[in-house]
Scaffold this active site. Structure first.
Site, PDB file in Angstrom:
ATOM      1  CG  HIS A   1      85.343 -56.671  34.383  1.00 19.31           C
ATOM      2  ND1 HIS A   1      84.869 -57.968  34.440  1.00 19.31           N
ATOM      3  CD2 HIS A   1      86.029 -56.576  33.206  1.00 19.31           C
ATOM      4  CE1 HIS A   1      85.254 -58.620  33.343  1.00 19.31           C
ATOM      5  NE2 HIS A   1      85.951 -57.797  32.588  1.00 19.31           N
TER       6      HIS A   1
ATOM      7  CB  CYS B   1      84.047 -37.380  36.148  1.00 19.17           C
ATOM      8  SG  CYS B   1      83.449 -35.990  35.141  1.00 19.17           S
TER       9      CYS B   1
END
Length: 232
Positions: free
Chosen positions: A108, A116
């Site tokens: 996760h 980015c």
């Protein structure tokens, strides 16, 4: 005799004893916000400042936490067990690594990583990220927390599935059993004949799929199980 291949899944319960709150804790960070506002791509698009502030607070909280006996026990298992030990966590803190574990799969994402959204470059996140922070790779102002939000695909699923298909033992520690795809790992392990073990303070939603149920704090149950396994 070949040492068994072990796959371990950890959830919020293993970090709770180190002071990090879970979704269900009253008064914690999660209780102060709706999941839709701070843990979805749509929430980030609506109010990026709220989301960045939320994860800055979580990052600070995680940095102040310390690994507990369960984290250290899993590190010992990785070091001393003769067979492969694949450690998968739903947690975004780095307590496993600070407890001595290596090659942890953060399905996760991770609080200490920035992503980015334009070029997918990753780098170490500062303690406090800012909205519109530039990517060091493409120089676009598109930095975001490297967290898998609801509606996004968890990381390294191919690697996790390969490990589960080779597993002799599958252990779920401190997980609720109601967040997929992680909640389905026990079914994959059972399908290939692996022994399945749950260690939880309270039974998970999928507790009926486990062969062995060990109730109690992770700092008690995990070290005891590791010691038992290594003594064989």
């Amino acid at each position: 005799m070949t040492a068994p291949s072990i796959v371990i899944l950890t959830g919020a319960g293993i970090s709770a004893e180190s002071g990090l709150g879970t979704f269900r804790d009253e008064g914690g960070l999660w209780a102060q916000h709706r999941i839709e506002d701070v843990a979805t791509p749509e929430g980030f698009a609506r109010n990026p400042q709220l989301v960045v502030d939320f994860y800055n607070a979580r990052r600070t909280q995680a940095a102040e936490a310390r690994p507990n006996a369960a984290h250290h026990a899993l590190s010992r298992l990785q070091t001393e067990h003769a067979g492969p030990v694949t450690l998968v966590t739903q947690n975004v803190d780095d307590l496993h690594e600070r407890g001595g574990s290596v090659d942890v799969i953060h399905m996760h994402g991770a609080l200490n990583s920035a992503l980015c959204s334009d070029c997918d470059h990753r780098w170490s996140a500062p303690l406090e990220m800012s909205v519109g922070q530039s990517c060091p790779n493409c120089d676009q102002p598109t930095a975001r927390p490297d967290i898998v939000w609801f509606g996004e695909i968890p990381y390294q699923m191919d690697r996790i599935e390969r490990a589960l298909l080779d597993a002799d033992i599958f252990v779920a520690i401190g997980t609720s059993g109601n967040v997929y795809p992680a909640a389905g790992f026990v079914q994959m392990a059972r399908h290939v004949g692996a022994k399945t073990i749950e260690m939880n303070l309270d039974p998970g939603e999928n507790v009926g799929l486990f062969d062995d149920i060990r109730s109690g704090k992770a700092s008690d149950t995990v070290p005891a199980w590791v010691a038992e396994l290594l003594a064989r």
